[in-house]
Scaffold this motif. Structure first.
Motif, PDB file in Angstrom:
ATOM      1  N   ALA A 181       0.851  -1.200   0.000  1.00 58.27           N
ATOM      2  CA  ALA A 181       0.000   0.000   0.000  1.00 58.27           C
ATOM      3  C   ALA A 181       0.884   1.248   0.000  1.00 58.27           C
ATOM      4  O   ALA A 181       1.399   1.662   1.047  1.00 58.27           O
ATOM      5  CB  ALA A 181      -0.922  -0.010   1.212  1.00 58.27           C
ATOM      6  N   ILE A 182       1.048   1.840  -1.170  1.00 56.63           N
ATOM      7  CA  ILE A 182       1.884   3.030  -1.330  1.00 56.63           C
ATOM      8  C   ILE A 182       0.990   4.174  -1.813  1.00 56.63           C
ATOM      9  O   ILE A 182       0.281   4.040  -2.814  1.00 56.63           O
ATOM     10  CB  ILE A 182       3.019   2.817  -2.346  1.00 56.63           C
ATOM     11  CG1 ILE A 182       3.753   1.489  -2.088  1.00 56.63           C
ATOM     12  CG2 ILE A 182       3.973   3.995  -2.350  1.00 56.63           C
ATOM     13  CD1 ILE A 182       4.579   1.455  -0.842  1.00 56.63           C
ATOM     14  N   TYR A 183       1.030   5.293  -1.081  1.00 50.53           N
ATOM     15  CA  TYR A 183       0.235   6.462  -1.449  1.00 50.53           C
ATOM     16  C   TYR A 183       1.138   7.695  -1.494  1.00 50.53           C
ATOM     17  O   TYR A 183       2.220   7.719  -0.916  1.00 50.53           O
ATOM     18  CB  TYR A 183      -0.884   6.711  -0.426  1.00 50.53           C
ATOM     19  CG  TYR A 183      -1.971   5.662  -0.457  1.00 50.53           C
ATOM     20  CD1 TYR A 183      -3.136   5.857  -1.190  1.00 50.53           C
ATOM     21  CD2 TYR A 183      -1.830   4.473   0.259  1.00 50.53           C
ATOM     22  CE1 TYR A 183      -4.138   4.893  -1.220  1.00 50.53           C
ATOM     23  CE2 TYR A 183      -2.826   3.497   0.237  1.00 50.53           C
ATOM     24  CZ  TYR A 183      -3.976   3.717  -0.507  1.00 50.53           C
ATOM     25  OH  TYR A 183      -4.945   2.754  -0.540  1.00 50.53           O
ATOM     26  N   TRP A 184       0.641   8.731  -2.163  1.00 49.55           N
ATOM     27  CA  TRP A 184       1.358  10.005  -2.157  1.00 49.55           C
ATOM     28  C   TRP A 184       1.060  10.748  -0.856  1.00 49.55           C
ATOM     29  O   TRP A 184       0.037  10.538  -0.211  1.00 49.55           O
ATOM     30  CB  TRP A 184       0.977  10.863  -3.358  1.00 49.55           C
ATOM     31  CG  TRP A 184       1.287  10.246  -4.684  1.00 49.55           C
ATOM     32  CD1 TRP A 184       0.422  10.090  -5.727  1.00 49.55           C
ATOM     33  CD2 TRP A 184       2.539   9.693  -5.135  1.00 49.55           C
ATOM     34  NE1 TRP A 184       1.055   9.490  -6.791  1.00 49.55           N
ATOM     35  CE2 TRP A 184       2.355   9.231  -6.456  1.00 49.55           C
ATOM     36  CE3 TRP A 184       3.808   9.547  -4.547  1.00 49.55           C
ATOM     37  CZ2 TRP A 184       3.368   8.634  -7.197  1.00 49.55           C
ATOM     38  CZ3 TRP A 184       4.834   8.954  -5.281  1.00 49.55           C
ATOM     39  CH2 TRP A 184       4.604   8.505  -6.592  1.00 49.55           C
ATOM     40  N   LEU A 185       1.966  11.614  -0.508  1.00 46.36           N
ATOM     41  CA  LEU A 185       1.890  12.340   0.761  1.00 46.36           C
ATOM     42  C   LEU A 185       0.598  13.148   0.891  1.00 46.36           C
ATOM     43  O   LEU A 185       0.065  13.328   1.994  1.00 46.36           O
ATOM     44  CB  LEU A 185       3.106  13.268   0.873  1.00 46.36           C
ATOM     45  CG  LEU A 185       3.515  13.769   2.248  1.00 46.36           C
ATOM     46  CD1 LEU A 185       3.774  12.613   3.198  1.00 46.36           C
ATOM     47  CD2 LEU A 185       4.748  14.650   2.137  1.00 46.36           C
ATOM     48  N   ALA A 186       0.075  13.616  -0.216  1.00 43.71           N
ATOM     49  CA  ALA A 186      -1.152  14.416  -0.191  1.00 43.71           C
ATOM     50  C   ALA A 186      -2.343  13.638   0.373  1.00 43.71           C
ATOM     51  O   ALA A 186      -3.331  14.237   0.822  1.00 43.71           O
ATOM     52  CB  ALA A 186      -1.476  14.912  -1.603  1.00 43.71           C
ATOM     53  N   ASP A 187      -2.251  12.294   0.360  1.00 38.90           N
ATOM     54  CA  ASP A 187      -3.354  11.466   0.851  1.00 38.90           C
ATOM     55  C   ASP A 187      -3.256  11.175   2.345  1.00 38.90           C
ATOM     56  O   ASP A 187      -4.177  10.577   2.919  1.00 38.90           O
ATOM     57  CB  ASP A 187      -3.387  10.126   0.102  1.00 38.90           C
ATOM     58  CG  ASP A 187      -3.674  10.287  -1.376  1.00 38.90           C
ATOM     59  OD1 ASP A 187      -4.547  11.112  -1.709  1.00 38.90           O
ATOM     60  OD2 ASP A 187      -3.017   9.612  -2.191  1.00 38.90           O
ATOM     61  N   PHE A 188      -2.165  11.566   2.980  1.00 40.98           N
ATOM     62  CA  PHE A 188      -1.907  11.121   4.353  1.00 40.98           C
ATOM     63  C   PHE A 188      -2.990  11.568   5.336  1.00 40.98           C
ATOM     64  O   PHE A 188      -3.539  10.737   6.078  1.00 40.98           O
ATOM     65  CB  PHE A 188      -0.536  11.618   4.824  1.00 40.98           C
ATOM     66  CG  PHE A 188      -0.279  11.358   6.281  1.00 40.98           C
ATOM     67  CD1 PHE A 188      -0.108  10.052   6.743  1.00 40.98           C
ATOM     68  CD2 PHE A 188      -0.224  12.401   7.200  1.00 40.98           C
ATOM     69  CE1 PHE A 188       0.113   9.798   8.095  1.00 40.98           C
ATOM     70  CE2 PHE A 188       0.003  12.152   8.541  1.00 40.98           C
ATOM     71  CZ  PHE A 188       0.169  10.851   8.988  1.00 40.98           C
ATOM     72  N   GLU A 189      -3.289  12.840   5.382  1.00 37.00           N
ATOM     73  CA  GLU A 189      -4.214  13.341   6.402  1.00 37.00           C
ATOM     74  C   GLU A 189      -5.590  12.705   6.274  1.00 37.00           C
ATOM     75  O   GLU A 189      -6.215  12.340   7.280  1.00 37.00           O
ATOM     76  CB  GLU A 189      -4.300  14.863   6.333  1.00 37.00           C
ATOM     77  CG  GLU A 189      -3.036  15.555   6.821  1.00 37.00           C
ATOM     78  CD  GLU A 189      -3.221  17.052   6.972  1.00 37.00           C
ATOM     79  OE1 GLU A 189      -4.379  17.529   6.892  1.00 37.00           O
ATOM     80  OE2 GLU A 189      -2.203  17.753   7.160  1.00 37.00           O
TER      81      GLU A 189
END
Length: 429
Positions: A110-118
């Protein structure tokens, strides 16, 4: 990265061991280190947070690791968040991890971009009973400057004031002290590169060379063999400079008849070597230099015998102090009367050997481990006795890296020349 890609089974296993220590229904979050400004438009070279690297293998700024084994949404039980590249970053900074590359490096799917973190964090954190957060709890570190972990903790406490927050550091202190076979291999690689740099120096040194030229020879060999660089600021201390324990100016000329104390090590794959050798500028030890050198070497050999599983830190250092005391008496640097009347809090030997004999070694040079925890199988520790004599204008320190094993220990630097005869033979070949 300069180093070869590390088998991701290391990081998969590290996360598995970490999860076992978490309380039920816990979420843990790890932040990458800050990027620190060096000047108006430059940053210092980025150095990854050791705990995030230990658990993921990700060696890139602005990364976040989230671990939530009991997450009701299975998709978010292990998640990496990465800085998304763009055309500007590609031109000015170069390569960044793709999602596939990050997955291959870490073993996380599961790898996401930082913009999805919050958004993702908020969607799951309210289902967790405990939130593990990380700080630098190395007892050699004193917090004076705010950094990414602290700012993140302040933000979470403000957003989720009723959550139960926990410390991740005690769990990592327990885990990181015990090195896996892959970690031992990486440390051995760093030691082998360090060995080759030392052999290079032995062929280079002669009266009139400068300390900084020796430093240049070392870094040349490090980079040539894919090391990231120095594990720490190297000490190249000729003559009286050796009596300054953390001397790093490295700007003096090495003179005929002097000794050079060299403390340096390569960093490979974020794992570190830590070597110290003391050599004669002209290739020959004087009689007195040899006496002191062999006394330090004797203490090192005897100290290594004490480095076994179950040994207690304070007892070990006291025993080494007794061995050192015997050698200083033989060298007539201290007297029997001084030993008899010594202050137990500051024994007589401390006048000439004022630092500890060993520290843990790993992702950090002074690695994260328990100061009061007995030595254990899998520990890698330095062994570095020294004698420093300002009144005679020289100091001697010797240091190797030791792996604690079931049967005793293994010297990871056993193939690096250390005996007087070896040093002199190589310098005069």
């Amino acid at each position: 990265m300069k180093y070869h890609q590390i088998n991701n089974s290391l990081f998969v296993e590290n996360r598995k061991n970490f999860r076992k220590l978490l309380k039920n229904n816990s979420i843990a979050i790890f932040q990458s280190n800050n990027e620190f400004p060096r000047s108006g438009d430059q940053n210092f070279q980025f150095k990854q947070n050791a705990d995030l690297f230990y658990l993921s293998g990700i060696d890139q700024e602005q990364s976040i690791l989230l671990i939530y084994p009991d997450c009701p949404n299975p998709q978010y039980r292990e998640v990496l968040f990465l800085r998304q590249t763009n055309d500007h970053i590609k031109v000015w900074e170069g390569h960044k991890y793709t999602k596939d590359q990050a997955s291959q490096t870490s073993g996380i799917t599961a790898i996401y971009w930082l913009a999805d973190f919050e958004n993702i964090l908020h969607s799951i954190i309210n289902y967790a009973d405990h939130v593990y957060l990380n700080l630098n709890e190395n007892d050699r570190y004193l917090h004076t400057v705010s950094y990414r972990d602290i700012r993140f903790i302040e933000q979470l406490r403000q957003n989720y004031p009723l959550h139960q927050f926990e410390r991740a550091a005690p769990l990592l202190r327990q885990l990181r002290a015990i090195k896996s076979p892959i970690e031992v291999e990486l440390t051995q690689k760093a030691c082998d590169i360090t060995r080759d740099a030392f052999l290079r120096v032995l062929q280079f040194v002669k009266p009139g060379v400068t300390e900084y030229e020796i430093e240049a020879e070392i870094i040349h060999e490090f980079i040539r063999q894919r090391a990231t660089g120095h594990a720490y600021s190297p000490i190249i201390a000729a003559g009286q400079n050796a009596n300054i324990l953390h001397y790093t100016d490295n700007n003096q000329t090495c003179k005929d008849g002097e000794l050079i104390l060299m403390d340096f090590g390569a960093e490979y794959g974020n794992y570190n070597a830590d070597l110290t050798r003391t050599i004669p500028v002209n290739g020959r030890f004087t009689t007195r230099q040899k006496e002191v050198y062999n006394a330090v070497l004797h203490v090192m050999h005897e100290a290594k015998k004490l480095m076994i599983a179950g040994a207690v830190w304070n007892t070990y250092h006291e025993q080494v102090g007794e061995i050192m005391t015997e050698q200083l008496l033989k060298l007539k640097l201290i007297t029997a009367a001084e030993v008899k009347n010594q202050n137990p809090a500051y024994p007589a030997y401390k006048k000439y050997f004022m630092h500890g004999t060993s520290h843990h070694l790993g992702i950090d040079v002074h690695d994260f481990a328990g100061r009061y925890t007995p030595f254990a199988v899998g520990n890698i520790l330095t062994c570095e006795p020294g004698i420093y004599i300002p009144e005679e204008g020289f100091g001697v320190r010797l240091e190797n890296d030791i792996l604690i094993t079931e049967g005793g220990n293994i010297d990871l630097m056993a193939n690096i020349p250390i005996a007087v005869e070896e040093i002199e033979a190589l310098m005069n070949a």
